[in-house]
Design a protein around this motif. Structure first.
Motif, PDB file in Angstrom:
ATOM      1  N   LEU A 232       0.834  -1.212   0.000  1.00 19.51           N
ATOM      2  CA  LEU A 232       0.000   0.000   0.000  1.00 19.51           C
ATOM      3  C   LEU A 232       0.868   1.261   0.000  1.00 19.51           C
ATOM      4  N   TYR A 233       1.953   1.227   0.763  1.00 17.21           N
ATOM      5  CA  TYR A 233       2.855   2.374   0.826  1.00 17.21           C
ATOM      6  C   TYR A 233       3.476   2.641  -0.542  1.00 17.21           C
TER       7      TYR A 233
ATOM      8  N   VAL B  42       0.884   4.340  -2.736  1.00 16.17           N
ATOM      9  CA  VAL B  42       0.659   5.746  -2.387  1.00 16.17           C
ATOM     10  C   VAL B  42       1.748   6.631  -2.987  1.00 16.17           C
ATOM     11  N   TRP B  43       3.014   6.243  -2.831  1.00 19.34           N
ATOM     12  CA  TRP B  43       4.098   7.078  -3.359  1.00 19.34           C
ATOM     13  C   TRP B  43       4.140   7.056  -4.881  1.00 19.34           C
TER      14      TRP B  43
ATOM     15  N   MET C  80      -1.663  16.366  -1.865  1.00 18.80           N
ATOM     16  CA  MET C  80      -0.822  15.244  -2.268  1.00 18.80           C
ATOM     17  C   MET C  80       0.547  15.683  -2.796  1.00 18.80           C
TER      18      MET C  80
ATOM     19  N   MET D 255       1.868   5.782   6.014  1.00 17.46           N
ATOM     20  CA  MET D 255       1.356   6.683   4.986  1.00 17.46           C
ATOM     21  C   MET D 255       1.617   8.148   5.334  1.00 17.46           C
TER      22      MET D 255
END
Length: 436
Positions: free
Chosen positions: A8-9, A12-13, A246, A353
């Motif tokens: 997931l990390y 996100v990036w 973001m 996150m």
């Protein structure tokens, strides 16, 4: 796989890099090679760690509900009420009456407020997990009771964290092998729609939060976020809030990279970045990190800006490795705590996150996501050892048929009669129940 925080990390990036590359804001200044390489390293190393630890992040469906009574939720709600009474102020009501969110402020009970907020988020994840295991309606009401606290506080971040965390646990509970292809497509489409709706709501809340703009008027964030002509006309300007949130931290990190390492900072200043703010406030600290900002209103700049200004790129890598070590420690320390695993994983993801936004170690609420599981396991270990120590000093007693007087059972007879040590050991094998 869906609970794998490292995967997931990385996602996100990757999304942040993609949005930054679109260049819809003049804040998106060109990234230097070391910054790009560092972000790519985080993405690739997270994918590798996610693969190596893929068997740890699984949704375990419980056979028995450990949640019997809503005592914890009742205690939390009572605390919320006390806080609002002490503050004599409810932020949501202020906003609804046309006042600014910051007009009166709401800081809660010092230190306690942050810890209770962190526990509330973790407990909301726990309730969501139990609901998707047992489908008990009462769990939904408890979950909404906690969510209402963040709604009354009008905290967008915590509202989104609780909602998205609960929904993600629900998705992770699905057996994808049994889903038809059509249902999988519908699920993916529903996820995209949910993200769009949440992004729009994030913008609506941002516009009305200060009581100065109508809910559809995003002119302020477009000005502050330097939204340019590349912004697609088919994308609602309400989404500018999510976009700026973001990309601006990465832009600020690049700005500080160009400023270089700040002179006069020491190793002690670096270590100060690894202390939650509620404790750091009581630790003598002389030097202050001069964080450069592209706009005074955009104050977040990832978790790595301060450690870069102190220790350069090496300081950024060191901080990232420390975070990885903390997360891995929690995963392995709590791997037998099946009933808490889902809540812990979502809490760890919230912690990880937060890197793109701010320092999760210094931020009290996300620091709690690391501290609580470790302290819980430490307390359980202490209790276990104390029980063993007590049991060793108590020898079982039997009554003989001839004298009716109690006699101490000899060591050789321990196999023929149940001992307190054996009983205590068997009790220790059972994980402590949730604080209900």
């Amino acid at each position: 796989m869906l609970l794998n925080i490292f995967y997931l990390y990385a996602v996100v990036w990757s999304v942040i890099l993609l949005l930054y590359g679109l260049g819809w804001s003049d804040l998106c200044i060109r990234l230097s090679a070391p910054i790009v390489l560092f972000v790519l390293f985080m993405i690739l190393s997270s994918l590798a760690l996610g693969y190596l630890m893929r068997k740890k992040f699984k949704f375990h469906k419980l056979s028995e509900n450990p949640h019997k009574k809503p005592f914890v939720t009742i205690a939390l709600v009572l605390f919320y009420i006390i806080e609002f009474i002490c503050a004599k102020h409810v932020p949501l009501i202020s906003v609804m009456t046309g006042n600014s969110y910051n007009a009166q402020g709401f800081f809660g009970i010092p230190v306690v407020h942050s810890w209770v907020t962190g526990f509330s988020i973790l407990y909301a994840f726990y309730l969501a997990y139990l609901f998707f295991c047992f489908k008990k309606k009462g769990l939904i009401f408890e979950y909404l009771g906690i969510f209402s606290y963040f709604l009354l506080l009008f905290q967008r971040q915590n509202m989104l964290v609780v909602l998205l965390g609960g929904l993600w646990i629900g998705v992770a509970s699905l057996d994808f092998k049994r889903l038809s292809r059509r249902n999988k497509i519908l699920l993916c489409a529903g996820g995209v729609v949910a993200i769009i709706v949440l992004a729009l709501l994030f913008g609506v809340v941002g516009n009305v939060r200060y009581g100065l703009w109508q809910w559809f008027d995003s002119s302020m964030i477009c000005e502050v976020g330097a939204i340019n002509d590349r912004w697609p006309p088919f994308v609602p300007k309400l989404m500018a809030w999510a976009y700026v949130y973001m990309i601006s931290p990465l832009a600020n990190l690049q700005c500080n990279y160009l400023a270089g390492i700040q002179a006069g900072l020491t190793f002690a200043d670096y270590m100060w970045q690894l202390v939650p703010s509620c404790f750091a406030n009581y630790i003598p600290h002389v030097s202050a990190v001069d964080v450069k900002l592209l706009h005074p209103a955009l104050i977040v700049s990832t978790a790595f800006v301060a450690v870069y200004r102190i220790g350069g790129i090496g300081g950024m890598f060191a901080f990232y490795f420390i975070e990885i070590a903390l997360i891995v420690a929690v995963v392995f320390a709590t791997q037998k705590r099946i009933e808490h695993s889902c809540a812990y994983y979502m809490g760890l993801f919230y912690f990880f996150m937060m890197n793109f936004f701010d320092n999760p170690v210094a931020y009290e609420i996300t620091a709690f996501m690391i501290m609580y599981p470790l302290l819980y396991e430490l307390f359980a270990l202490i209790v276990k050892e104390v029980r063993k120590l007590i049991s060793k000093h108590k020898k079982p007693v039997a009554v003989t048929a001839e004298t009716d007087a109690p006699t101490v059972i000899q060591e050789g007879a321990e196999n023929d009669a149940p001992s307190m040590v054996q009983e205590a050991a068997s009790n220790d094998e059972q994980p402590p129940a949730e604080d209900d």
